[in-house]
Write an enzyme that holds these catalytic residues in place. Structure first.
Site, PDB file in Angstrom:
ATOM      1  N   GLU A  79      -0.325  -5.740  -1.647  1.00 30.76           N
ATOM      2  CA  GLU A  79       0.557  -6.406   0.056  1.00 30.76           C
ATOM      3  C   GLU A  79       1.627  -6.295  -0.813  1.00 30.76           C
ATOM      4  O   GLU A  79       2.463  -5.746   0.185  1.00 30.76           O
ATOM      5  CB  GLU A  79      -0.353  -7.917   0.871  1.00 30.76           C
ATOM      6  CG  GLU A  79      -1.900  -7.001   1.049  1.00 30.76           C
ATOM      7  CD  GLU A  79      -1.796  -5.779   1.683  1.00 30.76           C
ATOM      8  OE1 GLU A  79      -1.005  -5.378   2.572  1.00 30.76           O
ATOM      9  OE2 GLU A  79      -2.623  -4.985   1.715  1.00 30.76           O
ATOM     10  N   HIS A  82       3.590  -2.992  -1.337  1.00 29.60           N
ATOM     11  CA  HIS A  82       3.888  -2.898   0.487  1.00 29.60           C
ATOM     12  C   HIS A  82       4.880  -3.357   0.954  1.00 29.60           C
ATOM     13  O   HIS A  82       5.955  -2.800   1.440  1.00 29.60           O
ATOM     14  CB  HIS A  82       2.813  -2.424   1.852  1.00 29.60           C
ATOM     15  CG  HIS A  82       1.365  -2.306   0.773  1.00 29.60           C
ATOM     16  ND1 HIS A  82       1.664  -0.585   0.629  1.00 29.60           N
ATOM     17  CD2 HIS A  82       0.072  -2.537   0.983  1.00 29.60           C
ATOM     18  CE1 HIS A  82       0.663  -0.228   1.135  1.00 29.60           C
ATOM     19  NE2 HIS A  82      -0.549  -0.873   0.798  1.00 29.60           N
TER      20      HIS A  82
END
Length: 380
Positions: A79, A82
């Site tokens: 994550e 991202h």
């Protein structure tokens, strides 16, 4: 990239336990993560006992718990891939959350171009595959058979699985976002890309359930672990795709509705103008209040202005203004979908529209946009 850990007593923030902040972005552990962790430990412990002959139940449970933590760290790094790329592209990130067997990076603003969405989407799987490569080297270097070797091996497999699974073409998976970006680029319509990603999500969910049933029918060694993981992931994909579809419906601009028709003319008045006179001059137009130095201090809030004028009509209109900030400024050439998303996400009742030279071009009021959308929905 700086990471600031919370100090003192653990705090529960919006959406879960605040673990840390990365580049100012809060990283939260959702309460549902504990449920997923318990399921993984429960189903993984018997498998550890079979893979490590002679291991006690306590040892198997500890190895399963350690693997759950390593899996969470792997998802977190995925994550953060991202998150960092989004920030580098100038896209604000609200938070990163870990939950059940997955995570989500919440970007405050939809990428304005398909290429940006594609780059942000591919960053997560790239991190997971890189982690699989690094742990794979450790897997080969360690002597086989011990608990550490098993943890490294399983972490390698898990990261490879996370990377490849997220490349599947269904929302909200990264592959679904890449499919949306590609469809968006080809058709010029983000809505079409979301539809393709939702259809892909249905296919992914069916595939997961079929794979779990194959394990059960074939009496696979990991059949119960596979069943639990597949059911949770299928639920995650279906629920996430539904959320993406609903969000796209909310931001979809109706055909035939022109933004220019909703923007009210704008009038500039001195900020020290009596509030009574400002109301009379407005006459249904938007009013930008400007100080003597030329600085715009806000937009006249007619409701507040009427209340103020009722008992103090000579008070400066500035006292009944709504501040103008970056979030309440729209550009005349912005795509309508971006305007709609901004209005839905910012708590303001009017927005200042600027032309290409940065001059006030008009005012968009939330009530005007809402009424127009409802009228088109009824006609549709």
């Amino acid at each position: 990239m700086a990471t600031t850990s919370g100090r003192g007593r653990a705090r529960h923030g919006e959406g879960g336990l605040l673990l840390c902040r990365v580049a100012g972005v809060p990283v939260l552990l959702s309460p549902s993560w504990w449920v997923g962790a318990a399921v993984v430990v429960l189903l993984y412990t018997p498998l550890v006992g079979r893979l490590l002959p002679g291991a006690t139940s306590l040892t198997s449970g500890l190895v399963a718990a350690a693997f759950t933590v390593l899996l969470a760290l792997s998802v977190l790094l995925h994550e953060l891939g991202h998150c960092v790329v989004a920030l580098r592209l100038g896209l604000p990130v609200r938070r990163v959350r870990l939950f059940l067997l997955g995570g989500i990076t919440e970007i405050s603003r939809t990428p304005p171009r398909p290429g940006q969405e594609g780059v942000v989407a591919v960053a997560g799987p790239a991190v997971s595959i890189a982690l699989a490569g690094l742990t794979g080297v450790g897997w080969l270097a360690l002597p086989p058979g011990g608990a550490v070797w098993l943890l490294v091996a399983q972490t390698c497999v898990a990261n490879l699985a996370v990377g490849l699974f997220n490349l599947l073409p269904g929302l909200p998976l990264d592959g679904g976002r890449m499919l949306r970006a590609l469809t968006w680029a080809v058709t010029g319509r983000r809505h079409a890309g979301t539809t393709a990603g939702v259809v892909g999500a249905g296919a992914v969910a069916v595939g997961l359930i079929v794979w779990a049933l194959v394990g059960l029918l074939g009496n696979a060694e990991d059949q119960w672990l596979r069943l639990g993981v597949c059911v949770l992931l299928a639920w995650f994909v279906v629920a996430g795709a539904g959320s993406e579809h609903n969000a796209e419906q909310r931001r979809h601009w109706p055909d035939g509705l022109r933004l220019e028709e909703l923007v009210r003319p704008v009038l500039q008045l001195p900020a020290e103008s009596p509030v009574r006179d400002a109301l009379v001059a407005a006459a249904g137009r938007g009013v930008v209040l400007v100080r003597a130095d030329g600085l715009a201090v806000g937009l006249l809030d007619e409701t507040a202005a009427e209340r103020l004028a009722a008992h103090a009509p000579l008070e400066p209109a500035e006292r009944a203004s709504e501040p103008v900030g970056p979030d309440t400024i729209l550009l005349a050439g912005e795509p309508p979908e971006a305007v709609l998303e901004r209005v839905q996400s910012v708590l303001a009742w009017q927005f200042l529209v600027l032309d290409a030279d940065g001059r006030p071009n008009g005012v968009l009021r939330r009530e005007d946009l809402r009424s127009a959308l409802h009228a088109h929905a009824r006609r549709g």
